[in-house]
Design a protein around this motif. Structure first.
Motif, PDB file in Angstrom:
ATOM      1  N   PRO A 114       0.808  -0.799   0.149  1.00  7.99           N
ATOM      2  CA  PRO A 114       0.230  -0.178  -0.378  1.00  7.99           C
ATOM      3  C   PRO A 114       0.730   0.705   0.324  1.00  7.99           C
ATOM      4  O   PRO A 114       0.379   2.287  -0.207  1.00  7.99           O
ATOM      5  N   ASN A 115       2.312   1.258   0.129  1.00 11.60           N
ATOM      6  CA  ASN A 115       2.751   2.643   1.158  1.00 11.60           C
ATOM      7  C   ASN A 115       3.725   2.716  -0.540  1.00 11.60           C
ATOM      8  O   ASN A 115       3.913   3.475  -0.491  1.00 11.60           O
ATOM      9  N   ILE A 116       3.125   2.030  -1.529  1.00 15.44           N
ATOM     10  CA  ILE A 116       4.526   2.667  -3.016  1.00 15.44           C
ATOM     11  C   ILE A 116       3.444   2.633  -3.896  1.00 15.44           C
ATOM     12  O   ILE A 116       2.799   2.719  -4.390  1.00 15.44           O
ATOM     13  N   ASP A 117       3.619   4.160  -4.478  1.00 12.77           N
ATOM     14  CA  ASP A 117       3.388   4.489  -5.410  1.00 12.77           C
ATOM     15  C   ASP A 117       4.415   4.432  -6.576  1.00 12.77           C
ATOM     16  O   ASP A 117       5.400   4.505  -6.791  1.00 12.77           O
ATOM     17  N   PHE A 118       3.552   4.639  -7.876  1.00 12.41           N
ATOM     18  CA  PHE A 118       4.418   4.960  -9.319  1.00 12.41           C
ATOM     19  C   PHE A 118       4.594   5.945 -10.325  1.00 12.41           C
ATOM     20  O   PHE A 118       3.278   6.460  -9.935  1.00 12.41           O
ATOM     21  N   TRP A 119       4.945   6.422 -11.115  1.00 12.95           N
ATOM     22  CA  TRP A 119       5.057   7.358 -11.511  1.00 12.95           C
ATOM     23  C   TRP A 119       6.402   7.130 -13.014  1.00 12.95           C
ATOM     24  O   TRP A 119       7.419   6.458 -12.674  1.00 12.95           O
ATOM     25  N   GLN A 120       6.272   7.063 -13.842  1.00 12.45           N
ATOM     26  CA  GLN A 120       6.968   6.704 -15.195  1.00 12.45           C
ATOM     27  C   GLN A 120       6.809   8.076 -15.605  1.00 12.45           C
ATOM     28  O   GLN A 120       6.400   8.521 -16.649  1.00 12.45           O
TER      29      GLN A 120
END
Length: 620
Positions: A114-120
């Motif tokens: 849950p604590n991981i966000d992603f950005w490309q």
């Protein structure tokens, strides 16, 4: 648009994935930035995990609470335990993996945190205030703040791909290079260098004649990496072995005048222990053949990885040469091999926590530190993620000793010795090999992983139960005595000396001819005792009994040398005041800034007499 993160991880290869997962599991709010979301944890080189010393690292990552072992188990198509003919310190697990499943499993595992966000997107520069990194700036100009940043750029920093006389920018085939960061880091006072690695052609497995090759099957009773409840394989895919020959070598030599390596177009240093095929036939001209491992890339794909044929020669030369390998006469090539050159930063510029000395809150992990290999990258990512989390929450760094883990050996080597070529782990690099076995990684490390908030309660309970089982079985084997009238005929059959009186059965287990399996056949009561414990506990007891003297000797040496770690050296210590130090030692100590006398003793160029001088001076 973005909140302020505890940890930003740049790059989603093996190091980046472990860094993001460990920091987030421990409670940090993490942003994982990658240039391509579809290539998370891609196996850019061979589709395999583990091997000699590398398998020990994967088990250590798993024991601490990392994910590489679990992902490898879920995506494996073959399992082999290497070096079984040698002692248990050399046993090394290895999996052949489904490349596509491996990437998929990693991405799904990260998305479940849950604590991981992603950005490309590409990260172009770091946000820096007063020599402290406070975030990153992307190619779109977005500024994202964080308390800690972990760089895991792999081969992408100013990456350049070479195929014969052709060269173009790229982090790997089909993907662009990352630019901007190296130049900024140099301006901020860090030193960089160039390294190179390579990869072989990929071919169509339907075009190969396997009848001309040696089949390499998996283990009859396959094991696995993870100490969790991942399932071992019930069916496996075979690999194959073939060899080059003089005709192959002659064909390759026709392209040497266009070789980027021999013509000096590649400036970076390549891995000594994984040379290209042209390097092999040039350096080992006396050999008339070299081994080629034919490795399937998955359950359902026909793509084959030609391990041992790494090359950067022109594609037409590659094709003509590979067709002369037995079994490859009608080969169809999917894509040629290539070499890739990239920036790295000498790891002597790091603390043992993998934080840079020059810039606070900035951590490096993986090939940016001059290493090669998925496993070496993954364990650095794990440790950088742990320490980036600790830094963000004002906690002490988490450091593994050389006597505690191969991970500790690797990081200690990098920080204190540096590397002039891509660093690869070998069992020979570890002085405590009997302590650092692949079978006892959970006993060594899971309690430590649980203490820092990474390994789960379930993992800890499993290890505690295992320790209790080992103690009970050892006690039982000491109590049970065997009668010579009953077992002497069995002992004769095993070509080992008979006994004259009743002896504890544990004494028999110390004999080289007798293992746990033989013990169970000798006496019914012993068999009943052993049947109360699972195979893992039985194996631990057997290793402990047979190697007890050696294990105790290594532990005593580790404790004696470990006492030097208790002597702390202040960061602002003035080595110029210690006049009796050699000039080389003074120079190295000022550059690396060791945190303890123990660390100082392992720096190349610092002699035992220098350590004595330093210890006496500090004592005053």
């Amino acid at each position: 648009m973005f909140p302020k993160y505890d940890v930003i991880v740049v790059g989603a290869g093996h190091a980046g994935c472990e860094a993001a997962a460990s920091a987030a599991t421990m409670g940090s709010k993490v942003l994982l930035i990658t240039m391509n979301m579809t290539t998370i944890a891609q196996m850019s080189c061979n589709p395999a995990m583990g091997g000699v010393a590398k398998g020990q690292i994967v088990r250590e990552i798993d024991a601490l609470g990392g994910l590489s072992g679990i992902v490898s188990d879920k995506s494996m198509i073959q399992f082999r335990m290497l070096n079984m003919s040698k002692g248990p310190a050399m046993w090394s697990p290895r999996t052949q993996n489904d490349r596509m499943r491996f990437t998929e499993e990693w991405r799904l595992s990260l998305e479940r945190v849950p604590n991981i966000d992603f950005w490309q997107e590409m990260v172009k520069e770091l946000l820096v205030k007063n020599n402290r990194v406070v975030g990153v700036k992307t190619s779109l100009g977005l500024e994202i703040e964080a308390k800690s940043v972990v760089l895991t750029n792999g081969t992408f920093l100013n990456g350049k791909i070479h195929i014969g006389e052709k060269q173009f920018g790229g982090g790997r085939t089909g993907e662009g290079a990352a630019t901007g960061l190296t130049e900024q880091l140099i301006q901020l006072g860090l030193e960089s260098g160039r390294m190179k690695t390579g990869t072989p052609p990929r071919v169509d497995g339907r075009s190969l004649d396997y009848s001309k090759m040696e089949e390499q099957k998996g283990d009859e009773n396959p094991s696995k990496f993870s100490y969790t409840d991942t399932k071992p394989l019930d069916q496996q895919v075979s690999c194959w072995i073939t060899y080059t020959n003089d005709a192959v070598h002659e064909e390759l030599q026709k392209g040497f005048d266009k070789s980027p390596m021999f013509q000096g177009r590649i400036k970076g240093l390549g891995p000594r222990y994984c040379p290209s095929i042209e390097d092999k036939i040039n350096r080992f001209a006396e050999r008339d053949r070299h081994q080629i491992f034919v490795e399937p890339e998955g359950w359902n794909t026909v793509e084959i990885y030609v391990n041992g044929f790494s090359t950067s020669l022109p594609e037409d030369i590659q094709y003509k040469a590979i067709k002369k390998i037995p079994g490859f006469e009608n080969v169809r090539m999917f894509r040629p091999g290539y070499a890739i050159e990239y920036d790295f930063f000498p790891p002597t510029q790091l603390k043992l926590s993998l934080e840079t000395k020059q810039l606070e809150n900035l951590f490096f992990a993986g090939q940016i530190n001059g290493t090669t290999g998925y496993e070496e990258a993954a364990c650095q990512g794990l440790m950088a993620g742990i320490n980036a989390h600790n830094k963000a929450h004002d906690k002490e760094p988490f450091i593994l000793k050389r006597s505690e883990a191969y991970i500790g050996v690797l990081i200690d080597d990098l920080i204190n010795k540096g590397t002039q070529e891509p660093y690869r782990m070998f069992t020979s690099r570890a002085e405590y090999r009997i302590l650092l076995r692949q079978d006892n990684a959970d006993l060594r490390l899971t309690e430590l992983g649980h203490k820092i908030g990474l390994a789960s309660d379930e993992r800890l309970q499993r290890v505690q139960s295992k320790k209790e089982g080992i103690e009970k079985l050892l006690t039982g084997l000491k109590k049970v005595k065997v009668d010579p009238k009953i077992i002497n005929s069995e002992l004769e059959g095993l070509n080992t000396a008979t006994i004259k009186e009743k002896v504890p059965v544990i004494n028999l287990l110390r004999r080289p001819q007798i293992g746990i399996n033989e013990l169970a056949q000798i006496d019914t009561s012993v068999k009943q005792l052993l049947n109360r414990y699972d195979k893992e506990i039985q194996e631990q007891v057997e290793v402990h009994v047979k190697y007890e003297t050696y294990i105790e000797r290594e532990q005593k040496i580790a404790e004696k040398i470990g006492s030097l770690e208790e002597y702390k050296i202040k960061g602002d210590f003035d080595y110029d005041r210690v006049k009796a130090l050699s000039a080389e030692a003074r120079e190295k100590l000022k550059r690396i800034k060791p945190e303890t006398i123990g660390q100082a003793s392992r720096i190349s160029g610092v002699s035992p007499s220098d350590i004595s001088v330093l210890t006496i001076y500090m004592g005053k």
